[in-house]
Scaffold this motif. Sequence first.
Motif, short mmCIF file in Angstrom:
data_model
loop_
_atom_site.label_atom_id
_atom_site.label_comp_id
_atom_site.label_asym_id
_atom_site.label_seq_id
_atom_site.Cartn_x
_atom_site.Cartn_y
_atom_site.Cartn_z
N THR A 10 0.85 -1.19 0.00
CA THR A 10 0.00 0.00 0.00
C THR A 10 0.89 1.24 0.00
O THR A 10 2.05 1.19 0.43
N PRO A 11 0.37 2.39 -0.46
CA PRO A 11 1.15 3.64 -0.37
C PRO A 11 1.59 3.93 1.06
O PRO A 11 2.68 4.45 1.29
N ARG A 12 0.75 3.58 2.04
CA ARG A 12 1.11 3.80 3.44
C ARG A 12 2.34 2.98 3.82
O ARG A 12 3.22 3.45 4.56
N GLU A 13 2.41 1.75 3.33
CA GLU A 13 3.58 0.92 3.62
C GLU A 13 4.85 1.48 2.99
O GLU A 13 5.93 1.45 3.59
N VAL A 14 4.72 1.99 1.77
CA VAL A 14 5.89 2.61 1.12
C VAL A 14 6.35 3.82 1.91
O VAL A 14 7.55 4.02 2.14
N SER A 15 5.40 4.62 2.37
CA SER A 15 5.74 5.87 3.09
C SER A 15 6.45 5.60 4.42
O SER A 15 7.10 6.49 4.96
N ALA A 16 6.34 4.37 4.93
CA ALA A 16 7.01 4.04 6.19
C ALA A 16 8.52 3.87 6.01
O ALA A 16 9.26 3.87 6.99
N LEU A 23 15.09 3.32 2.44
CA LEU A 23 14.46 4.27 1.53
C LEU A 23 13.77 3.55 0.37
O LEU A 23 14.42 2.92 -0.46
N TRP A 24 12.46 3.64 0.37
CA TRP A 24 11.66 3.10 -0.71
C TRP A 24 10.99 4.24 -1.48
O TRP A 24 10.72 5.31 -0.91
N VAL A 25 10.73 3.98 -2.75
CA VAL A 25 9.89 4.86 -3.56
C VAL A 25 9.01 3.96 -4.41
O VAL A 25 9.23 2.76 -4.53
#
Length: 217
Positions: A10-16, A23-25
Amino acid sequence: MEKFQPRYFTPREVSAHARPGDLWVSYLGRVYDLSPLVRQHKGDVLLRPILEAAGKDISHWFNPKTRDIQTHVDPLTGCVKYYTPQGRFIHIPPQLPCSDWANDFGLPWWKDSKYEVGILASKTRRVRIVNTLTSQEHVLEVCAEESMWEILRRYLPHNAHAASYTWKYEGVNLDMDKTLEQNKIPDEDAEFYRLNLDTDLYTPGILLYFNDDLTEF
């Protein structure tokens, strides 16, 4: 035991994952872990745009047709160059020829599949999971593309024996190899938006019935 690697995020998981060491994008529907790239180029000023993008979706950096960085015609040279309004970054050549720029790195990072860790969810959904044995409820944010087995794995931190339960929706056993939609658990978001209602007002409930064994992942 081999660690389970999720397919979807999910975008929320990436933002973590928004620190230099983690560092993820995401871009163009995929999720990438650029932590090794950051470690390799630690201290390089060209890391700045990547560090500022940590945990975010950077699809706007790319041409979706070519899956390459956006380009434009350079007003100084009249040549087609990469367009990086956020600032030049790792593997982007300098505006003018430069003898001290090393171009022997092979694939640029955005074309290198070794950084890919999964697929970005096209849509997320909230589901309420009710353990009928203990009466405990948990609301999970899940990816619409995930099978029920994958959702079960998301639920494991709350119940290590989740596989020892029969999962049901409105009295019907769920097919754990299928998604929520394929199990006829409808996504009501569009209707709620149409009616200008808060989508959090209704979260579908999945009931878990204990099978009297202790299956554990």
